[in-house]
Design an enzyme around this catalytic site. Sequence first.
Site, short mmCIF file in Angstrom:
data_model
loop_
_atom_site.label_atom_id
_atom_site.label_comp_id
_atom_site.label_asym_id
_atom_site.label_seq_id
_atom_site.Cartn_x
_atom_site.Cartn_y
_atom_site.Cartn_z
N CYS A 23 0.94 -1.11 -0.14
CA CYS A 23 0.11 0.48 0.19
C CYS A 23 0.97 1.46 -0.21
CB CYS A 23 -0.96 0.17 1.37
SG CYS A 23 0.16 -0.06 2.52
N CYS A 26 3.57 1.88 2.13
CA CYS A 26 4.72 0.69 2.38
C CYS A 26 5.65 1.95 1.34
CB CYS A 26 4.20 -0.53 1.47
SG CYS A 26 3.93 -1.44 2.61
N CYS A 95 23.89 -39.59 -23.51
CA CYS A 95 24.83 -39.80 -22.29
C CYS A 95 25.09 -38.79 -21.27
CB CYS A 95 25.45 -41.09 -22.47
SG CYS A 95 26.99 -40.60 -23.26
N CYS A 98 27.88 -36.56 -23.12
CA CYS A 98 27.72 -35.58 -23.72
C CYS A 98 27.51 -34.04 -23.11
CB CYS A 98 26.44 -35.82 -24.29
SG CYS A 98 26.46 -37.68 -25.70
N ASP A 519 9.69 26.02 -33.68
CA ASP A 519 10.88 26.16 -34.19
C ASP A 519 10.10 26.92 -35.86
OD1 ASP A 519 13.15 26.99 -35.76
OD2 ASP A 519 13.76 24.51 -36.51
N ASP A 727 12.98 20.41 -34.01
CA ASP A 727 13.30 18.77 -34.24
C ASP A 727 14.73 18.07 -33.77
OD1 ASP A 727 16.00 20.60 -34.68
OD2 ASP A 727 15.05 20.09 -37.57
N ASP A 731 18.19 23.23 -32.73
CA ASP A 731 18.14 23.62 -30.71
C ASP A 731 17.52 23.11 -29.80
OD1 ASP A 731 15.43 22.63 -31.64
OD2 ASP A 731 14.41 23.42 -33.26
#
Length: 839
Positions: A23, A26, A95, A98, A519, A727, A731
Site C-alpha cells: 500500500c 509502504c 549420455c 555428452c 521552430d 526537431d 534547437d
Amino acid sequence: MNAVINSNRQLEHLQVDIKGMHCASCSSRIEKVVGAMEGVDRVSVNLATAKMDLGWDASRLTLETIAERIAGLGFELVPPRSESDLTLSIKGMHCASCSSRIEKVVGAMAGVQKCEVNLATGLAKIVIDPGRVSQRQLRETIEGLGFKAEAVSSSANLLAGQQQEISDRLRELKGRLIPSFILAFLVMVVSMGHMVGIALPDFLHPTSHPLNFALLQFLLVLPVLWFGRNFYQIGFPSLLRGAPNMDSLIAVGTGAAFVYSTWNLVEIWLGIDAVARAHDLYFEGAAMLIALVSLGKYLETRSKARTSDAISQLMQLAPDKATLIRGEQQQEILVDEILVDDLLFIRPGERLPIDGVIEKGTSSVDQSMLTGESLPVQKGPGDEVVGGTLNKNGILHVRARKVGQDTTLSRIIKMVQDAQGSKAPIANLADRISLYFVPAVMAIAVLAGSSWYFIGHAEFTFALRIFIAVMVIACPCAMGLATPTSIMVGTGRGAQLGVLVKNGEALEMAQKVQTVVFDKTGTLTYGKPELTDLRNFSGLSDDELLVLIASAERGSEHPLAEAMVQAATEKGLQPAEPLSFTALPGRGIVAAVHQENGNGQHEMQVLIGNSELLTEKGVAVGNDALQAADELAEAGKTALFVALDGRFSALLAIADRIKEESAETVRQLQELGIEVVMLTGDHEKTARAIARQAGITEVIAQVMPEHKADEIERIRKQGRVVAMVGDGINDAPALATADLGIAMGTGIDVAIESGDIVLMQGNLRHVLTALKLSRATMRNIKQNLFWAFAYNVIGIPVAAGLLYIFGGPTLNPMIAGGAMALSSVSVVSNALRLRFFKA
C-alpha cells in the site's frame, strides 16, 4: 546505471524493483527512510510499478547498504544484473558424457560465468557477460561439438515471464478467494440465519445449544483466516517495526473480532452466561472481512495487470526469429543473435527485427504501431527501416545497423517503462499523507472505540464494532494508486498514438502550457526547400539556364543549393561538376562551369546570392527585378539573384513549403487558449509570410540557433509556461530551456535525447495529441485523488459513529471492509478509461 563524477562526488542513478510493498504507506515509508540516508541524492518509489528511482553518491554510500536498510523495513531491493541468463534446448545428447562435454567446453569460453546442462530435460542454463560472448557464439560452439542448440528468445522470455507471474498471482488469489467466500457465507448462515428466517437444526440453535453454535463458527472461520494469512504475516511484523500499513489495519481489525469471539467461546464452554455470549460473537465479521478484502485485492491485481497492456503490445512488435543471409544460404536465427552488419532476408508480411538500411528490394512498410502514421511508406535501397515495423508486399535485404537494446523499439519501450515508473509532482501530497495515514487511523480507531465505551457508556460490543469499522474502512491504497496508475495508462496510450512522454513531471507540465513556440524549418514547414520560381533574363532557355545554375551549386551542401540541383534532376537534366567553387557565407557562391555553344565549350563565371553580393561584384540589378524579389519575400520565399559572366541573368525563388496540418494545428491550439509563437532564423519578411499562412501573429525572426534559448527564457520571464516544439537538432538548447521540450521524431535518435515529449513522426497534430493527453491524464488523476480522499474523509467519521450521535445508523464492519476493498478497484478502473483516449 549512469555515473557522473562531480567535485569528488560520484553520483549514480538507477531504477530498481522493490518487492513486498502492499500500500501507499509502504512506498512512503521507504521514501522517507532511504531519503534520510546520508549520501542519497534523490529517491522516488512508485507503488503501481513497484520500482524505486534512486540517485546516490557512490563515494559515500553503496547500493548494498541501501538494500540492507530497505530489508530492515521488511522489503527487498532487487539489484540490477550485468550478466544475462540463457536457456538453450540441446538435442542429440545420449549420455552423461555428452552433457559433461558441453559443460566443460562452453564453461571455458570467455564471458561464460556458469554453464549447467541437464541431460534429462535437454536444457542448458548458461550465465554470460553479453559484452564478451554472444548467443550465436554459444550456439555455434555447441553445434561444433555435434549437437543442435536452440535458444528461446530472451525478449519472448521476458514478456512470457511477466505474464506468467501475473497469471500465477491471480490464480493464487482466486484459489484462496473462492473457498474463503464459501466458508464466510456458511459462517454468515450459521450466525445470522435464525434472524432472517433460515431454520437451523436444533443442535445448532444459539438458545438451546450455544456451544455447538459457537464452536461451528469457530471451526469454519479458522480456514478463512488461514487463506487470508498474508494479512497477518505482513501486517503484524510491519506494526511491530513501527511502520504499519494497510495489512496491519486488516490484521488488527479482524484479529480483534476473532480474539474477542474466541474468548466468548471459552466462556460459553465454561458455562458463563452461555446464551448471552452466543449472541455476542463476531466470527462472521472476521470471515466476511477477509473474504471481501481478498476480493478487492484480486480485482485490483487484475486491473493493474491491464495498465501495462501498451508495453506488452510494443514488446510483441519485435519478432522472435529472423532469416540471416550467409553467402548463398539462408539461416533462421533468433533475433537476440543478430549482430551489427548482418544481412537479413525480410519476407512480405514479416516484421523487421532490427534497425537497418535496405540494400536490395523495394516495399511499402507499415509504421503505424510505432509512429501512429496510418499509411504505409514506400522504401527502397538506401532507405532506413526501423525494427517492429511491418514489411507489406516486397522482399527486402536489410543490413543491420542497430540491434538488441540499441534499436529504436527497445529504446521506446525503455522510455515508456521509465515514464511509467516515474512520479508526477501532483502525487507529493498523497505520498506525504500516506506516510502518516495508517498510524493516524489506528489512533482514531482506538480513540473512537474508547470514547464510546468510557464517555458514551456504550456496551463493549458496540465500542468494538466501532473500532473494527474504523480500522477496516480506511484505505491508503486508493491514495497511493491514484497517480501512478493514471500515469502508467496515460503514457502507455501515448506510445500507442506515437507520443512518447519521458516522465510524469513532463506529463503534468504539458497540461499547464500557456505558450507554444514553434521552430519554423522542419517543424511548421517540411524542411526541404524547393525551387518555386525561375524568372529568366538571360536569353537562354529555362533548361539551359537551370543546368548552369545547378552545375554551379553542385559544389555546395547548402539546402538551397540542394533544391536547385534537385529541380534540375527532376526535369531530366544532368548538371556537371563545377570547374571551381567558392562559398561566401551569408551572401552566396562564385563558381566556374562549362557552357556548351556553337564554338565548343566556354568557361562561364556564375554568381548566385543576394542583391548585396551582386552589387559588391559590380553587377547591376534592375528595379523591376528588385521589386519582384520583394514580392517573392512577401510570399515567404527566399529570393536569389544570378549573374552569368558579370551580367544579371535570372531571379530565383526557393521556398520551404508549410505543412498541410500547420494552420489547423495552430487554430486548435488557439481554441485551447494557448498562445502560439514562431521562432526562426529567417528574414522578417519571409518569416511573417510563413506565419500568415499558419495563422500565427507573433513572430521572432532572425534569431541564430545559439540564441533561441535566450528568446525562450525571455518569454518565460513574462510569467508564461512555455513549450518549445522543434526537431532537436539545432534547437536542443531551446528545448532544454523551455518548461516543456517537444521534439519532432523525424530524427528519432536526437529527439529521444532532446525532448521531454517525443513525437514519433513529423505530423504537427501530435502536438495537440500530447497536450490533450496530458490534460485528460491530469483530469483522471484529480478524479482519482478526489475519490480517494473523499472516501476516507467521509468514511472514517461515519465508521467512528458520527451519524449515530445524531440518530443515524452505525456502519457495519463488513460493509466498511467491502467499501475499502472496492475503493482501490474504482481508482484503477477509472485510470483504465485512459486506454480509450482519442486525440
